[in-house]
Write an enzyme that holds these catalytic residues in place. Structure first.
Site, short mmCIF file in Angstrom:
data_model
loop_
_atom_site.label_atom_id
_atom_site.label_comp_id
_atom_site.label_asym_id
_atom_site.label_seq_id
_atom_site.Cartn_x
_atom_site.Cartn_y
_atom_site.Cartn_z
N HIS A 1 -3.53 -3.66 -5.45
CA HIS A 1 -3.70 -3.17 -4.08
C HIS A 1 -5.15 -3.28 -3.61
O HIS A 1 -6.01 -2.51 -4.05
CB HIS A 1 -3.21 -1.71 -4.00
CG HIS A 1 -3.36 -1.11 -2.64
ND1 HIS A 1 -3.74 0.19 -2.42
CD2 HIS A 1 -3.19 -1.65 -1.40
CE1 HIS A 1 -3.80 0.42 -1.13
NE2 HIS A 1 -3.47 -0.67 -0.49
N GLU B 1 -6.79 -1.43 -6.69
CA GLU B 1 -6.00 -0.55 -7.55
C GLU B 1 -4.99 -1.41 -8.32
O GLU B 1 -4.21 -2.13 -7.71
CB GLU B 1 -5.25 0.47 -6.70
CG GLU B 1 -6.19 1.42 -5.96
CD GLU B 1 -5.49 2.37 -5.00
OE1 GLU B 1 -6.01 3.47 -4.80
OE2 GLU B 1 -4.43 2.01 -4.44
N ASN C 1 -5.20 6.35 -1.14
CA ASN C 1 -4.44 6.95 -0.04
C ASN C 1 -3.90 8.34 -0.38
O ASN C 1 -3.51 9.09 0.50
CB ASN C 1 -3.30 6.03 0.41
CG ASN C 1 -3.85 4.86 1.22
OD1 ASN C 1 -4.94 4.94 1.78
ND2 ASN C 1 -3.11 3.77 1.26
N SER D 1 0.82 -1.21 0.00
CA SER D 1 0.00 0.00 0.00
C SER D 1 0.85 1.26 0.00
O SER D 1 0.35 2.34 -0.28
CB SER D 1 -0.94 0.01 1.21
OG SER D 1 -0.23 -0.20 2.38
P1 NAI Z 1 -0.13 -9.54 8.25
O1 NAI Z 1 0.94 -9.23 9.21
O2 NAI Z 1 -1.51 -9.82 8.72
O3 NAI Z 1 0.33 -10.80 7.37
C1 NAI Z 1 1.56 -10.91 6.76
C2 NAI Z 1 1.90 -12.40 6.65
O4 NAI Z 1 3.08 -12.54 5.84
C3 NAI Z 1 2.21 -13.06 7.99
O5 NAI Z 1 1.44 -14.23 8.11
C4 NAI Z 1 3.72 -13.37 7.92
O6 NAI Z 1 4.05 -14.56 8.59
C5 NAI Z 1 3.93 -13.51 6.43
N1 NAI Z 1 5.27 -13.25 5.95
C6 NAI Z 1 6.13 -12.28 6.34
N2 NAI Z 1 7.26 -12.34 5.61
C7 NAI Z 1 7.12 -13.36 4.73
C8 NAI Z 1 7.94 -13.90 3.69
N3 NAI Z 1 9.14 -13.39 3.42
N4 NAI Z 1 7.46 -14.95 2.99
C9 NAI Z 1 6.25 -15.48 3.25
N5 NAI Z 1 5.44 -15.01 4.22
C10 NAI Z 1 5.86 -13.94 4.94
O7 NAI Z 1 -0.13 -8.33 7.20
P2 NAI Z 1 -1.32 -7.79 6.27
O8 NAI Z 1 -2.09 -6.76 7.00
O9 NAI Z 1 -2.03 -8.95 5.69
O10 NAI Z 1 -0.51 -7.02 5.13
C11 NAI Z 1 0.21 -7.69 4.13
C12 NAI Z 1 0.56 -6.71 3.01
O11 NAI Z 1 -0.63 -6.11 2.52
C13 NAI Z 1 1.49 -5.57 3.40
O12 NAI Z 1 2.32 -5.29 2.28
C14 NAI Z 1 0.53 -4.43 3.63
O13 NAI Z 1 1.12 -3.17 3.45
C15 NAI Z 1 -0.51 -4.69 2.56
N6 NAI Z 1 -1.81 -4.10 2.83
C16 NAI Z 1 -2.37 -4.17 4.08
C17 NAI Z 1 -3.60 -3.61 4.33
C18 NAI Z 1 -4.22 -3.68 5.68
O14 NAI Z 1 -5.16 -2.92 5.96
N7 NAI Z 1 -3.79 -4.57 6.56
C19 NAI Z 1 -4.37 -2.92 3.26
C20 NAI Z 1 -3.71 -2.98 1.97
C21 NAI Z 1 -2.48 -3.52 1.79
#
Ligand code: NAI
Length: 506
Positions: free
Chosen positions: A142, A154, A192, A121
């Site tokens: 996104h 997006e 954003n 994001s």
């Molecule tokens: P989260 O922390 O809930 O999940 C991330 C997952 O990725 C975890 O289960 C972790 O163990 C895993 N992980 C970390 N490094 C890894 C790797 N190298 N290989 C495989 N797995 C790995 O995070 P969330 O909220 O789901 O966000 C994920 C992505 O989505 C980020 O880039 C974030 O910026 C983006 N995003 C998040 C939003 C939100 O509101 N939470 C909205 C839009 C985008």
């Protein structure tokens, strides 16, 4: 109909990865879920199965559909398992180096024709793609949280992304039941970036002591139809999320003054008053219920002085009718009689400037925001200037509350509250069109679905009048001498020519 990507990989089984996996399976894809954290992918798969079971129990899907969904998602435990995927979606931690390394490794596993996308994001899609052997097949995809409910995505084109890749992704989004919008790879993409005006300008108004945050929330909900006031929204998102986004976009745009964050949120973040989730933000929450301080009632006044309305007032005829309907006598002299309330209705200018320029008696001068048709709003907003007498202020307040409509009285500020905040939103949106971040139509779709505004920012500008919006910004720039109110060329040209803000050149 065959789905655009029959077999996809989702890396990162957190909140976003699970949501994306859910709608991908529902669209007809087979999904392989991968996570670096032991058991996370399997836990993600179980959570999805439980989710579909819940939908079945609610009668939303039948048992065979549920079973087919569950059968189409698998937890895998090594990148090699993604070899046969047509599309791989990355939703791991928001860290440039982690994402870059992941995609470099992935390129050695998948076919050169497979599409690779990131759900980032805030990072640059182009920067993540740098170093890839085939950057043309890489894009941003996104989604918003929670993915199944936030029906917009997006599609972000990096520097080398091929247009065909973006088109196919957009088609896939439609198959998932989402609206796709196409964005250039710029900080904040569409949602954003467009969302910078609302909270940022409201924070400035509080910072200047013009009104408190509860008053600003009431005004924007009652006058402009927002579902949540900016401070309610900040409380909901939580400052540990929203303040860093404000700082990040400001710096990524090389300190663009329109995006300058506020010391108010920085300080509250430091104090841990994050919002709803900590029980204390701009409001207090008891067991999750927001505690509102009731508004003070309008003053009760014996008799009302006559009202003289400036010849330069916005919507003057309407204002005169309103004053008359509310039962005050109109002072129709060429200059105000000695006892009359002097009413001004500027666009962008503050009450002080108008009183000085029109050589009015400032002690009796009060402003009213007439940007929006009085019949279309649930609240009237009056502003005093530093010299306004207390009795004049109270008399004006009582008069405009006489028919039971809510009234807020604020301190002097160019543009009151609504003009400033709508002006900031419209100007940022106009500038996004000028910079070709996206098309005007995609901007409107993205903001309505991603931010839940009552209408798109350009439609908002059209509703209140492109020429009025231009006047508001020009005058705000004069009052504040600050480049943050500089009208975007997109607004300047369309406003000057009386064209729709959605108008694109031939
Ligand atoms: P989260 O922390 O809930 O999940 C991330 C997952 O990725 C975890 O289960 C972790 O163990 C895993 N992980 C970390 N490094 C890894 C790797 N190298 N290989 C495989 N797995 C790995 O995070 P969330 O909220 O789901 O966000 C994920 C992505 O989505 C980020 O880039 C974030 O910026 C983006 N995003 C998040 C939003 C939100 O509101 N939470 C909205 C839009 C985008």
């Amino acid at each position: 109909m065959t789905v655009n990507y029959p077999r996809i990989g989702v890396i990162g089984a957190g909140a976003m990865g699970r949501g994306i996996a859910q709608i991908a399976v529902q669209a007809g894809s087979e999904v392989l879920l991968l996570d670096s954290f032991a058991d996370a992918a399997e836990r993600g798969r179980e959570a999805l199965a439980a989710q579909w079971n819940k939908l079945h129990e609610k009668g939303k899907i039948d048992a065979p559909t549920r079973d087919a969904y569950v059968a189409r998602v698998k937890a895998v435990d090594g990148m090699q398992a993604l070899a046969g995927c047509d599309l791989v979606v990355e939703a791991v931690v928001e860290n440039l180096e982690v994402k870059r390394t992941l995609f470099r490794e992935l390129e050695d596993v998948v076919a050169p024709t497979a599409t690779l996308v990131t759900n980032t994001s805030s990072l640059s899609v182009t920067a993540i793609a740098a170093g890839l052997q085939h950057p043309a097949r890489f894009a941003g995809f996104h989604f918003f949280n929670p993915v199944p409910l936030m029906k917009v995505v997006e599609v972000v084109a990096g520097f080398k992304t091929s247009p065909e890749v973006c088109q196919k992704l957009a088609g896939y989004a439609t198959q998932m039941g989402h609206s796709a919008v196409q964005a250039q790879d710029t900080p904040g993409f569409i949602v954003n970036h467009a969302g910078r005006g609302y909270g940022t300008e409201a924070l400035r108004i509080v910072g200047e002591g013009v009104a408190d945050f509860a008053t600003i929330d009431r005004i924007l909900k009652d006058q402009a139809g927002f579902r949540l006031g900016p401070f309610e929204l900040l409380d909901l998102t939580a400052l540990d999320v929203s303040h860093p986004v404000m700082e990040s976009i400001y710096h990524q745009y090389f300190e663009e003054p329109r995006f300058r964050p506020s010391v108010i949120t920085a300080q509250r973040l430091a104090a841990g008053a994050l919002g709803r989730k900590t029980g204390e933000g701009f409001y207090r929450y008891d067991n999750g219920v927001m505690q509102q301080t009731p508004e003070a009632p309008a003053p009760v006044i014996e008799g009302t002085p006559a009202v003289w309305v400036s010849p330069r007032a916005a919507r003057r005829a309407e204002l005169l009718r309103l004053v008359n309907t509310l039962g005050a006598q109109i002072d129709s002299g060429s200059a105000p009689a000695p006892q009359s309330i002097i009413l001004v209705a500027p666009l962008g200018f503050d009450v002080t400037t108008v009183a000085a320029v029109e050589r009015l008696d400032a002690t009796r001068t009060v402003g009213i925001d007439m940007l929006i048709d009085d019949a279309a709003t649930k609240r009237r907003v009056l502003a005093t200037n530093p010299a306004t007498r207390r009795d004049v202020r109270d008399a004006a307040h009582a008069l405009f509350a006489r028919d039971g409509k809510a009234v807020s009285v604020i301190r002097d500020s160019g543009g009151f509250v609504t003009q400033r905040v709508i002006g900031a939103i419209v100007n940022i949106a106009a500038d996004m069109c000028q910079q070709r971040v996206c098309t005007p139509a995609d901007l409107e779709t993205a903001v309505q679905l991603g931010l839940g505004y009552p209408r798109g920012p350009l439609a908002m500008g059209n509703l209140y009048g492109p020429t009025n919006m231009l006047e508001v910004l020009f005058n705000l720039q004069t009052v504040y001498g600050d480049p943050r109110y500089r009208p975007s060329p997109w607004l300047r040209r369309r406003g000057a020519l009386g064209l729709s803000l959605l108008h694109e050149e031939e």
